[in-house]
Design an enzyme around this catalytic site. Structure first.
Site, mmCIF file in Angstrom:
data_model
loop_
_atom_site.group_PDB
_atom_site.id
_atom_site.type_symbol
_atom_site.label_atom_id
_atom_site.label_comp_id
_atom_site.label_asym_id
_atom_site.label_seq_id
_atom_site.Cartn_x
_atom_site.Cartn_y
_atom_site.Cartn_z
ATOM 1 N N GLU A 191 0.828 -1.217 0.000
ATOM 2 C CA GLU A 191 0.000 0.000 0.000
ATOM 3 C C GLU A 191 0.862 1.267 0.000
ATOM 4 O O GLU A 191 0.794 2.093 0.917
ATOM 5 C CB GLU A 191 -0.953 -0.013 1.197
ATOM 6 C CG GLU A 191 -1.966 -1.142 1.111
ATOM 7 C CD GLU A 191 -3.018 -1.116 2.213
ATOM 8 O OE1 GLU A 191 -2.739 -0.547 3.277
ATOM 9 O OE2 GLU A 191 -4.104 -1.677 2.014
ATOM 10 N N GLU A 387 -5.323 -8.551 -0.967
ATOM 11 C CA GLU A 387 -5.928 -8.322 0.350
ATOM 12 C C GLU A 387 -7.378 -7.980 0.148
ATOM 13 O O GLU A 387 -7.700 -7.130 -0.691
ATOM 14 C CB GLU A 387 -5.317 -7.101 1.042
ATOM 15 C CG GLU A 387 -4.101 -7.356 1.840
ATOM 16 C CD GLU A 387 -3.715 -6.149 2.687
ATOM 17 O OE1 GLU A 387 -4.607 -5.506 3.268
ATOM 18 O OE2 GLU A 387 -2.516 -5.868 2.730
#
Ligand code: BG6
Length: 501
Positions: A191, A387
């Protein structure tokens, strides 16, 4: 009737991160990482993400002076470090084809700036990856998942310092040389777009060190530039070491819808999505979008870009795009006065068409399909959902967990992925977040559970650490076994798919 379009080699799997699972924070020569100073804050609202994530200089000092694991739960995680063999056996039993893990930089380089790696750390990941292969599980490895060495924060201002690029790429080179024999798929930074949401955890920036917002923002952009460069150098090294290595960027997909057809709302949503894509744009197209350069100019932000940086970004772009997906959000010009919900590090106007999780995250399976189509049209590269999941309170009753809400969540999400594949999107796999319960990244809670496997541990670290299969364990096993076909059969009570009782 709809059928499964999942390709035969679809990487059904699960995902965890070293700092939330391994524990053993002071074992085997490991150094302190930013995760080891993340505090469990029961007195703070779990939906107040800014406060939950924030790490002040005082908190760092306090953490460095104590061996406490109760209020620093990432230090014990779920003891995956010592229990990984049993856990991998459970993943294998579930039929998982892949597992996303991360390497703790501080196990290999305790301070981050050493020349030679720590042998015990090197040996641990040899054992882990070898065992994954023995369990027929494809490793998907993140090199940096919110766990940079704390020493580099204290002594170098984290990623703001150019020297960290060299230290990281040295660490990455060691990993690539040691583990390319087991690992084909690598993600450089988890991220990467979270730099502005929690700069301490992502790039080691302590905002209090800067004189004001503008200076801190400039520092964060500088740190981000260094991560982009480090990621491209890592890609170059990966190809040199083993040309079959596949490198992915990793972004948080925070899809935004306009609240109304008011063009001003549409524009706001577009702006949000464009900013969300900026990070992957750099890693896929190999250059900064003009709007970012314009923004820097307008705000007087100076980012030091050294000669050669732009070439390296252009030459070493990624092979695939991976992302996390938890929720969607809404943009409105009037949002100030509207009801808000929480979310993966962001708050949003409430969407009346969507349910929310117990932590206030808006559940939006169709949004996943929209994201897949949008991203594929933009990047034309294989996509990997690395995810996604729902954090819930699970209740243990008579030794069982009936988590039909989790089954429902994944059933709906998997079906949308299937639809996206049917419409021509190339999806490599889906590694569900926290396939075994782990410590929450944002709130450091254990009670925010994502797994198919329950871990007997509470928010204060009390419990046996025993693993218990939830109903969803058997359901996911069936999904994988049938390569998604079971999604289109009437399942009803999850107990009915429990083939093992
Ligand atoms: C992602 C992170 O943002 O969200 C994970 O990459 C994290 O590390 C996941 O665990 C879920 O967030 P949380 O705060 O519920 O653990």
């Amino acid at each position: 009737m709809m059928k499964s379009y999942f390709p035969k080699d679809f990487l059904w799997g699960g995902a965890i991160a070293a700092n939330q699972a391994e524990g053993a924070w002071n074992v085997g020569g490991k150094g302190l990482s930013v995760a080891d100073v993340a505090k469990y804050k029961p007195e703070t609202d779990v939906k107040d993400y800014v406060s939950q994530w924030h790490v002040s200089p005082a908190q760092i000092k306090e953490a460095m002076a104590t061996n406490d694991e109760t209020f620093f739960p990432k230090r014990h995680g779920i003891d995956f470090y010592h229990r990984y063999e049993d856990d991998l056996a459970l993943f294998n039993e579930m039929g998982m084809k892949s597992l996303r893990v991360s390497i703790a930089w501080t196990r290999l380089f305790p301070n981050g700036n050493e020349e030679c790696p720590n042998k015990e750390g090197i040996a641990f990941y040899h054992r882990l990856f070898k065992s994954m292969r023995e369990n027929k599980i494809e490793p998907i490895v993140t090199l940096s998942h919110y766990e940079m060495p704390l020493y580099l924060v204290n002594e170098y201002d984290g990623w703001v310092s150019r020297e960290v690029v060299e230290m990281f790429t040295h660490y990455a080179e060691v990993c690539l040389k040691e583990y390319s024999q087991y690992v084909n798929y690598w993600l450089t930074f988890n991220e990467i777009d979270s730099v502005f949401r929690h700069p301490f955890t992502t790039v080691g920036v302590v905002e209090e060190k800067y004189s004001g917002k503008q200076e801190a923002e400039e520092a964060i952009y500088q740190a981000l530039h260094h991560q982009f460069v480090a990621s491209s150098i890592t890609t170059k090294l990966a190809k040199k070491i083993d040309k079959t290595n596949q490198i992915g960027c990793m972004m948080t997909r925070t899809l935004a819808y306009p609240l109304t057809s008011n063009p001003a709302d549409v524009l706001l949503a577009q702006q949000h999505n464009r900013e969300n894509y900026f990070y992957a744009d750099v890693q896929v197209f190999g250059e900064y979008p003009q709007f970012v350069k314009n923004y820097w100019k307008e705000k007087g932000i100076h980012v030091e870009i050294l000669p050669g940086d732009e070439e390296i970004l252009k030459l070493y772009t990624v092979d695939f795009v991976s992302f996390s997906y938890y929720m969607s959000m809404i943009k409105s010009v009037d949002e100030e006065h509207m009801e808000k919900v929480g979310g993966n590090l962001v708050t949003s106007v409430k969407n009346p068409y969507l349910d929310i999780s117990e932590w206030g995250w808006q559940i939006d399976p169709i949004g996943l399909r929209i994201s897949l189509i949008d991203m594929y049209d933009r990047y034309r590269l294989p996509l990997f959902i690395v995810e996604s999941g729902i954090g819930s309170i699970d209740k243990l009753s008579n030794g069982k967990i009936h988590d039909d809400y989790r089954i429902e969540y994944f059933k709906n999400h998997f079906k949308e992925v299937n639809e996206a594949i049917k419409s021509g999107v190339e999806v490599m796999g889906y590694t569900t977040w926290g396939c075994i319960d782990i410590v929450s990244a944002s709130t450091s809670q254990m009670s925010k559970r994502y797994g198919f496997i329950y871990v007997d541990l509470d928010d204060l670290g009390r419990g046996s650490y025993n693993r218990i299969k939830k109903d969803s364990f058997y359901w996911y096993q069936k999904v994988i076994e049938t390569n998604g076909a079971v999604l289109y059969e009437e399942v009803g009570n999850p107990e009915k798919v429990n083939m093992h009782q």
